[in-house]
Design a protein around this motif. Structure first.
Motif, PDB file in Angstrom:
ATOM      1  N   TYR A 137       4.856 -21.569  77.522  1.00  0.00           N
ATOM      2  CA  TYR A 137       5.477 -22.592  78.362  1.00  0.00           C
ATOM      3  C   TYR A 137       5.594 -22.095  79.802  1.00  0.00           C
ATOM      4  CZ  TYR A 137       8.882 -25.677  80.454  1.00  0.00           C
ATOM      5  OH  TYR A 137       9.512 -26.537  81.315  1.00  0.00           O
ATOM      6  N   VAL A 138       6.105 -20.890  79.971  1.00  0.00           N
ATOM      7  CA  VAL A 138       6.290 -20.330  81.307  1.00  0.00           C
ATOM      8  C   VAL A 138       4.958 -20.133  82.020  1.00  0.00           C
ATOM      9  CG1 VAL A 138       7.122 -18.292  82.571  1.00  0.00           C
ATOM     10  CG2 VAL A 138       8.514 -19.273  80.743  1.00  0.00           C
ATOM     11  N   LEU A 139       3.938 -19.745  81.296  1.00  0.00           N
ATOM     12  CA  LEU A 139       2.626 -19.538  81.894  1.00  0.00           C
ATOM     13  C   LEU A 139       1.871 -20.844  82.156  1.00  0.00           C
ATOM     14  CD1 LEU A 139       1.485 -16.439  79.819  1.00  0.00           C
ATOM     15  CD2 LEU A 139       1.943 -16.503  82.278  1.00  0.00           C
ATOM     16  N   GLY A 140       2.420 -21.949  81.663  1.00  0.00           N
ATOM     17  CA  GLY A 140       1.777 -23.242  81.878  1.00  0.00           C
ATOM     18  C   GLY A 140       0.565 -23.461  81.000  1.00  0.00           C
ATOM     19  N   LEU A 141       0.567 -22.871  79.822  1.00  0.00           N
ATOM     20  CA  LEU A 141      -0.579 -22.956  78.931  1.00  0.00           C
ATOM     21  C   LEU A 141      -0.485 -24.089  77.910  1.00  0.00           C
ATOM     22  CD1 LEU A 141      -1.079 -19.144  78.233  1.00  0.00           C
ATOM     23  CD2 LEU A 141      -2.283 -20.584  79.883  1.00  0.00           C
ATOM     24  N   LEU A 142       0.614 -24.829  77.927  1.00  0.00           N
ATOM     25  CA  LEU A 142       0.791 -25.904  76.961  1.00  0.00           C
ATOM     26  C   LEU A 142       0.266 -27.222  77.516  1.00  0.00           C
ATOM     27  CD1 LEU A 142       4.446 -25.113  75.785  1.00  0.00           C
ATOM     28  CD2 LEU A 142       2.300 -24.356  74.761  1.00  0.00           C
ATOM     29  N   VAL A 198      12.876 -18.516  77.280  1.00  0.00           N
ATOM     30  CA  VAL A 198      12.155 -19.052  78.438  1.00  0.00           C
ATOM     31  C   VAL A 198      12.660 -18.377  79.711  1.00  0.00           C
ATOM     32  CG1 VAL A 198      11.776 -21.128  79.845  1.00  0.00           C
ATOM     33  CG2 VAL A 198      11.533 -21.242  77.359  1.00  0.00           C
ATOM     34  N   ALA A 199      13.969 -18.223  79.824  1.00  0.00           N
ATOM     35  CA  ALA A 199      14.553 -17.571  80.998  1.00  0.00           C
ATOM     36  C   ALA A 199      14.072 -16.116  81.103  1.00  0.00           C
ATOM     37  CB  ALA A 199      16.073 -17.629  80.940  1.00  0.00           C
ATOM     38  N   GLU A 200      13.995 -15.432  79.964  1.00  0.00           N
ATOM     39  CA  GLU A 200      13.512 -14.041  79.960  1.00  0.00           C
ATOM     40  C   GLU A 200      12.061 -13.970  80.432  1.00  0.00           C
ATOM     41  OE1 GLU A 200      14.168 -12.237  76.123  1.00  0.00           O
ATOM     42  OE2 GLU A 200      16.275 -12.857  76.136  1.00  0.00           O
ATOM     43  N   TRP A 201      11.219 -14.903  79.969  1.00  0.00           N
ATOM     44  CA  TRP A 201       9.824 -14.923  80.410  1.00  0.00           C
ATOM     45  C   TRP A 201       9.741 -15.203  81.907  1.00  0.00           C
ATOM     46  CZ3 TRP A 201       5.558 -13.050  78.553  1.00  0.00           C
ATOM     47  CH2 TRP A 201       5.403 -12.871  77.183  1.00  0.00           C
ATOM     48  N   HIS A 202      10.540 -16.136  82.384  1.00  0.00           N
ATOM     49  CA  HIS A 202      10.549 -16.425  83.824  1.00  0.00           C
ATOM     50  C   HIS A 202      10.897 -15.162  84.615  1.00  0.00           C
ATOM     51  CE1 HIS A 202       9.766 -20.637  84.557  1.00  0.00           C
ATOM     52  NE2 HIS A 202      10.517 -20.971  83.532  1.00  0.00           N
ATOM     53  N   GLU A 203      11.909 -14.449  84.154  1.00  0.00           N
ATOM     54  CA  GLU A 203      12.335 -13.229  84.839  1.00  0.00           C
ATOM     55  C   GLU A 203      11.236 -12.168  84.808  1.00  0.00           C
ATOM     56  OE1 GLU A 203      15.709  -9.832  84.167  1.00  0.00           O
ATOM     57  OE2 GLU A 203      16.310 -11.914  83.858  1.00  0.00           O
ATOM     58  N   ARG A 204      10.616 -11.989  83.629  1.00  0.00           N
ATOM     59  CA  ARG A 204       9.561 -10.990  83.474  1.00  0.00           C
ATOM     60  C   ARG A 204       8.358 -11.263  84.373  1.00  0.00           C
ATOM     61  NH1 ARG A 204       8.896 -11.466  77.630  1.00  0.00           N
ATOM     62  NH2 ARG A 204      10.915 -10.633  77.155  1.00  0.00           N
ATOM     63  N   LEU A 205       8.049 -12.540  84.538  1.00  0.00           N
ATOM     64  CA  LEU A 205       6.838 -12.911  85.262  1.00  0.00           C
ATOM     65  C   LEU A 205       7.098 -13.330  86.712  1.00  0.00           C
ATOM     66  CD1 LEU A 205       5.123 -14.911  82.387  1.00  0.00           C
ATOM     67  CD2 LEU A 205       4.638 -12.573  83.120  1.00  0.00           C
ATOM     68  N   ALA A 206       8.328 -13.209  87.167  1.00  0.00           N
ATOM     69  CA  ALA A 206       8.686 -13.668  88.512  1.00  0.00           C
ATOM     70  C   ALA A 206       7.847 -12.988  89.592  1.00  0.00           C
ATOM     71  CB  ALA A 206      10.170 -13.449  88.767  1.00  0.00           C
ATOM     72  N   GLU A 207       7.607 -11.695  89.460  1.00  0.00           N
ATOM     73  CA  GLU A 207       6.814 -10.988  90.471  1.00  0.00           C
ATOM     74  C   GLU A 207       5.401 -11.544  90.567  1.00  0.00           C
ATOM     75  OE1 GLU A 207       6.871  -6.728  90.578  1.00  0.00           O
ATOM     76  OE2 GLU A 207       8.931  -6.689  89.843  1.00  0.00           O
TER      77      GLU A 207
END
Length: 83
Positions: A15-20, A42-51
């Motif tokens: 979801y966070v990567l926009g693959l859906l 989802v919040a954790e993925w957003h944080e992990r991928l924020a950079e």
């Protein structure tokens, strides 16, 4: 075989990567409203991928991209290593 939690983690990442697809993303958004654990993932993925998100800019693919890919997949390879 993935556990239910692992499936949730994978879905949240996609979801966070926009693959859906649109329907899957809508279902994930509905799930976030009713599933606190999923919302947290989802919040954790957003944080992990924020950079990565800050380091890149979205680009619009040409409208005919998928058609060009389909045509290329139907063509035989130009360089056949077996010949």
């Amino acid at each position: 075989m993935a556990t239910q939690r692992e499936k949730k983690i994978i879905l949240a990442g996609k979801y966070v990567l926009g693959l859906l697809c649109k329907q899957e993303a809508a279902a994930a958004e509905k799930r976030m409203a009713s599933d606190p654990e999923f919302r947290s993932l989802v919040a954790e993925w957003h944080e992990r991928l924020a950079e990565l998100d800050d380091a890149t800019q979205p680009i619009e693919a040409p409208p005919d991209l998928w058609e060009r890919i389909r045509r290329q997949l139907k063509k035989p390879p130009d360089d056949d290593p077996a010949s």
